[in-house]
Design a protein around this motif. Structure first.
Motif, PDB file in Angstrom:
ATOM      1  N   ASP A   1       0.991  -6.506  16.078  1.00 41.50           N
ATOM      2  CA  ASP A   1       0.726  -5.699  17.268  1.00 41.50           C
ATOM      3  C   ASP A   1       0.851  -6.533  18.534  1.00 41.50           C
ATOM      4  OD1 ASP A   1      -1.697  -7.049  17.705  1.00 41.50           O
ATOM      5  OD2 ASP A   1      -2.925  -5.432  16.909  1.00 41.50           O
ATOM      6  N   SER A   2       0.687  -5.888  19.685  1.00 39.76           N
ATOM      7  CA  SER A   2       0.887  -6.560  20.968  1.00 39.76           C
ATOM      8  C   SER A   2      -0.174  -7.628  21.253  1.00 39.76           C
ATOM      9  CB  SER A   2       0.909  -5.531  22.100  1.00 39.76           C
ATOM     10  OG  SER A   2      -0.311  -4.823  22.126  1.00 39.76           O
ATOM     11  N   ASP A   3      -1.286  -7.607  20.528  1.00 40.90           N
ATOM     12  CA  ASP A   3      -2.315  -8.629  20.696  1.00 40.90           C
ATOM     13  C   ASP A   3      -2.132  -9.812  19.742  1.00 40.90           C
ATOM     14  OD1 ASP A   3      -3.629  -7.198  22.714  1.00 40.90           O
ATOM     15  OD2 ASP A   3      -4.763  -6.031  21.239  1.00 40.90           O
ATOM     16  N   GLY A   4      -1.083  -9.776  18.928  1.00 39.25           N
ATOM     17  CA  GLY A   4      -0.800 -10.874  18.015  1.00 39.25           C
ATOM     18  C   GLY A   4      -1.427 -10.743  16.637  1.00 39.25           C
ATOM     19  N   TYR A   5      -2.068  -9.610  16.362  1.00 38.16           N
ATOM     20  CA  TYR A   5      -2.674  -9.378  15.050  1.00 38.16           C
ATOM     21  C   TYR A   5      -1.642  -8.782  14.100  1.00 38.16           C
ATOM     22  CZ  TYR A   5      -7.272 -10.211  17.022  1.00 38.16           C
ATOM     23  OH  TYR A   5      -8.355 -10.795  17.604  1.00 38.16           O
ATOM     24  N   TRP A   6      -1.652  -9.255  12.867  1.00 37.07           N
ATOM     25  CA  TRP A   6      -0.775  -8.727  11.826  1.00 37.07           C
ATOM     26  C   TRP A   6      -1.557  -7.706  11.015  1.00 37.07           C
ATOM     27  CZ3 TRP A   6       4.267 -10.379  11.523  1.00 37.07           C
ATOM     28  CH2 TRP A   6       4.587 -11.500  12.277  1.00 37.07           C
ATOM     29  N   TYR A   7      -0.919  -6.601  10.678  1.00 41.90           N
ATOM     30  CA  TYR A   7      -1.591  -5.595   9.862  1.00 41.90           C
ATOM     31  C   TYR A   7      -0.593  -4.896   8.959  1.00 41.90           C
ATOM     32  CZ  TYR A   7       0.038  -2.116  13.307  1.00 41.90           C
ATOM     33  OH  TYR A   7       0.806  -1.335  14.120  1.00 41.90           O
ATOM     34  N   LEU A   8      -1.121  -4.260   7.941  1.00 39.69           N
ATOM     35  CA  LEU A   8      -0.330  -3.530   6.957  1.00 39.69           C
ATOM     36  C   LEU A   8      -0.483  -2.045   7.264  1.00 39.69           C
ATOM     37  CD1 LEU A   8       1.229  -3.597   4.201  1.00 39.69           C
ATOM     38  CD2 LEU A   8      -1.018  -3.534   3.098  1.00 39.69           C
ATOM     39  N   GLN A   9       0.638  -1.315   7.341  1.00 41.53           N
ATOM     40  CA  GLN A   9       0.569   0.102   7.657  1.00 41.53           C
ATOM     41  C   GLN A   9       1.579   0.891   6.833  1.00 41.53           C
ATOM     42  OE1 GLN A   9       2.186   1.964  11.372  1.00 41.53           O
ATOM     43  NE2 GLN A   9       0.032   2.406  11.735  1.00 41.53           N
ATOM     44  N   THR A  10       1.152   2.068   6.398  1.00 42.77           N
ATOM     45  CA  THR A  10       2.042   3.006   5.740  1.00 42.77           C
ATOM     46  C   THR A  10       1.713   4.382   6.277  1.00 42.77           C
ATOM     47  OG1 THR A  10       2.938   3.715   3.632  1.00 42.77           O
ATOM     48  CG2 THR A  10       0.569   3.401   3.717  1.00 42.77           C
ATOM     49  N   GLY A  11       2.684   5.299   6.202  1.00 42.99           N
ATOM     50  CA  GLY A  11       2.426   6.627   6.745  1.00 42.99           C
ATOM     51  C   GLY A  11       3.372   7.677   6.212  1.00 42.99           C
ATOM     52  N   VAL A  12       2.947   8.923   6.359  1.00 38.02           N
ATOM     53  CA  VAL A  12       3.740  10.092   5.992  1.00 38.02           C
ATOM     54  C   VAL A  12       3.468  11.182   7.024  1.00 38.02           C
ATOM     55  CG1 VAL A  12       3.778   9.631   3.507  1.00 38.02           C
ATOM     56  CG2 VAL A  12       1.948  11.009   4.469  1.00 38.02           C
ATOM     57  N   SER A  13       4.309  12.203   7.014  1.00 37.62           N
ATOM     58  CA  SER A  13       4.118  13.354   7.903  1.00 37.62           C
ATOM     59  C   SER A  13       3.781  14.588   7.098  1.00 37.62           C
ATOM     60  CB  SER A  13       5.386  13.621   8.711  1.00 37.62           C
ATOM     61  OG  SER A  13       5.587  12.609   9.653  1.00 37.62           O
TER      62      SER A  13
ATOM     63  N   TRP B   1      -6.619  22.882  14.573  1.00 39.77           N
ATOM     64  CA  TRP B   1      -5.449  22.136  15.010  1.00 39.77           C
ATOM     65  C   TRP B   1      -4.268  23.099  15.138  1.00 39.77           C
ATOM     66  CZ3 TRP B   1      -4.481  16.470  13.465  1.00 39.77           C
ATOM     67  CH2 TRP B   1      -5.671  15.736  13.556  1.00 39.77           C
ATOM     68  N   PRO B   2      -3.421  22.920  16.151  1.00 41.18           N
ATOM     69  CA  PRO B   2      -2.275  23.808  16.319  1.00 41.18           C
ATOM     70  C   PRO B   2      -1.169  23.492  15.308  1.00 41.18           C
ATOM     71  CG  PRO B   2      -2.215  22.086  17.977  1.00 41.18           C
ATOM     72  CD  PRO B   2      -3.510  21.917  17.215  1.00 41.18           C
ATOM     73  N   PRO B   3      -0.233  24.420  15.133  1.00 40.34           N
ATOM     74  CA  PRO B   3       0.912  24.138  14.259  1.00 40.34           C
ATOM     75  C   PRO B   3       1.679  22.916  14.775  1.00 40.34           C
ATOM     76  CG  PRO B   3       0.855  26.451  14.871  1.00 40.34           C
ATOM     77  CD  PRO B   3      -0.181  25.762  15.702  1.00 40.34           C
ATOM     78  N   GLY B   4       2.333  22.217  13.865  1.00 39.01           N
ATOM     79  CA  GLY B   4       3.155  21.077  14.263  1.00 39.01           C
ATOM     80  C   GLY B   4       3.065  19.934  13.275  1.00 39.01           C
ATOM     81  N   ASN B   5       3.600  18.806  13.687  1.00 39.38           N
ATOM     82  CA  ASN B   5       3.730  17.626  12.850  1.00 39.38           C
ATOM     83  C   ASN B   5       2.489  16.739  12.964  1.00 39.38           C
ATOM     84  OD1 ASN B   5       4.900  15.627  11.245  1.00 39.38           O
ATOM     85  ND2 ASN B   5       5.907  14.664  12.974  1.00 39.38           N
ATOM     86  N   VAL B   6       1.893  16.410  11.820  1.00 39.32           N
ATOM     87  CA  VAL B   6       0.736  15.513  11.777  1.00 39.32           C
ATOM     88  C   VAL B   6       1.169  14.225  11.085  1.00 39.32           C
ATOM     89  CG1 VAL B   6      -1.601  15.164  10.889  1.00 39.32           C
ATOM     90  CG2 VAL B   6      -0.898  17.425  11.728  1.00 39.32           C
ATOM     91  N   LEU B   7       0.986  13.116  11.777  1.00 43.19           N
ATOM     92  CA  LEU B   7       1.290  11.801  11.217  1.00 43.19           C
ATOM     93  C   LEU B   7       0.020  11.287  10.538  1.00 43.19           C
ATOM     94  CD1 LEU B   7       3.153   9.363  10.866  1.00 43.19           C
ATOM     95  CD2 LEU B   7       2.349   8.547  13.089  1.00 43.19           C
ATOM     96  N   VAL B   8       0.139  10.920   9.267  1.00 44.36           N
ATOM     97  CA  VAL B   8      -0.992  10.423   8.486  1.00 44.36           C
ATOM     98  C   VAL B   8      -0.689   8.964   8.135  1.00 44.36           C
ATOM     99  CG1 VAL B   8      -2.410  10.794   6.442  1.00 44.36           C
ATOM    100  CG2 VAL B   8      -1.267  12.748   7.527  1.00 44.36           C
ATOM    101  N   THR B   9      -1.597   8.067   8.524  1.00 45.22           N
ATOM    102  CA  THR B   9      -1.355   6.643   8.299  1.00 45.22           C
ATOM    103  C   THR B   9      -2.553   5.985   7.621  1.00 45.22           C
ATOM    104  OG1 THR B   9      -2.223   6.026  10.481  1.00 45.22           O
ATOM    105  CG2 THR B   9       0.158   6.396  10.305  1.00 45.22           C
ATOM    106  N   THR B  10      -2.280   4.863   6.986  1.00 46.88           N
ATOM    107  CA  THR B  10      -3.309   3.972   6.476  1.00 46.88           C
ATOM    108  C   THR B  10      -2.998   2.589   7.026  1.00 46.88           C
ATOM    109  OG1 THR B  10      -3.580   5.262   4.459  1.00 46.88           O
ATOM    110  CG2 THR B  10      -4.389   3.002   4.428  1.00 46.88           C
TER     111      THR B  10
ATOM    112  N   ILE C   1       0.851  -1.179   0.000  1.00 45.72           N
ATOM    113  CA  ILE C   1       0.000   0.000   0.000  1.00 45.72           C
ATOM    114  C   ILE C   1       0.891   1.234   0.000  1.00 45.72           C
ATOM    115  CG2 ILE C   1      -0.207   0.174   2.520  1.00 45.72           C
ATOM    116  CD1 ILE C   1      -3.240   0.711   2.017  1.00 45.72           C
ATOM    117  N   SER C   2       0.455   2.266  -0.702  1.00 42.68           N
ATOM    118  CA  SER C   2       1.207   3.526  -0.706  1.00 42.68           C
ATOM    119  C   SER C   2       0.282   4.635  -0.208  1.00 42.68           C
ATOM    120  CB  SER C   2       1.717   3.858  -2.108  1.00 42.68           C
ATOM    121  OG  SER C   2       0.632   4.189  -2.949  1.00 42.68           O
ATOM    122  N   ILE C   3       0.882   5.765   0.155  1.00 41.94           N
ATOM    123  CA  ILE C   3       0.098   6.872   0.691  1.00 41.94           C
ATOM    124  C   ILE C   3       0.709   8.199   0.260  1.00 41.94           C
ATOM    125  CG2 ILE C   3       1.387   6.944   2.858  1.00 41.94           C
ATOM    126  CD1 ILE C   3      -1.204   7.688   4.292  1.00 41.94           C
ATOM    127  N   THR C   4      -0.147   9.167  -0.022  1.00 38.16           N
ATOM    128  CA  THR C   4       0.273  10.551  -0.217  1.00 38.16           C
ATOM    129  C   THR C   4      -0.689  11.420   0.580  1.00 38.16           C
ATOM    130  OG1 THR C   4      -1.072  10.866  -2.194  1.00 38.16           O
ATOM    131  CG2 THR C   4       1.221  10.193  -2.541  1.00 38.16           C
TER     132      THR C   4
END
Length: 159
Positions: free
Chosen positions: A143-155, A102-111, A25-28
């Motif tokens: 994850d800590s519960d043993g589930y596998w997942y796919l994740q991508t992210g940008v700032s 939202w205040p100024p700063g870094n926003v993490l965007v994930t899928t 998966i990709s993200i913009t």
């Protein structure tokens, strides 16, 4: 053909097995004023559901640092955190958020794609497993519960 790598990690050993990826998966993310547009391309099956999230990383870190240092800290709400489930259509997904206030700063965007979460089509769960055990690839996390997942992210930076 699988590649096996034995690596030391934090003073211990960990066996890393690299197999052919089963999903990618990709993200913009683009910002226009207070509007945040998130788009992506994936090879996940038609109808699969992904969660798109925008989290103000600076506010999250400040909230984390303000929590008491106790064995069982109280639940602390994460400020400036929005998410939405989106269905994959023609190998694409997209969503828009309004970050007004939202205040100024870094926003993490994930899928995130959790095969066993939410209203996934039965064929998607069958393909990847109810806990994602058949997901493989460089962006797959367990994850800590043993589930596998796919994740991508940008700032994205808010001025």
């Amino acid at each position: 053909m699988p590649v096996f790598v034995l690596a030391g990690l934090y003073g211990g050993c960990r066996l890393k097995v690299e197999l052919e990826p089963t999903a990618s998966i990709s993200i913009t993310a683009t910002r226009d004023g207070t509007k945040l547009r998130v788009d992506g391309v994936t090879d996940l099956p038609e109808g699969a559901v992904v969660t798109v999230r925008a989290l103000h990383a600076d506010a999250w870190f400040a909230a984390l640092m303000s929590m008491p240092d106790t064995p069982d800290p109280p639940e602390h709400p994460i400020p400036y955190d929005v998410s939405r489930d989106v269905t994959i259509t023609s190998a694409r997904y997209g969503s828009e958020f309004d970050l007004l206030g939202w205040p100024p700063g870094n926003v993490l965007v994930t899928t995130d794609f959790y095969p066993g979460y939410g209203p996934q089509p039965p064929s998607t769960v069958e393909r990847f497993g109810p806990i994602g055990e058949r997901l493989r690839g460089p962006d797959v996390i367990r994850d800590s519960d043993g589930y596998w997942y796919l994740q991508t992210g940008v700032s994205v930076e808010l001025p």
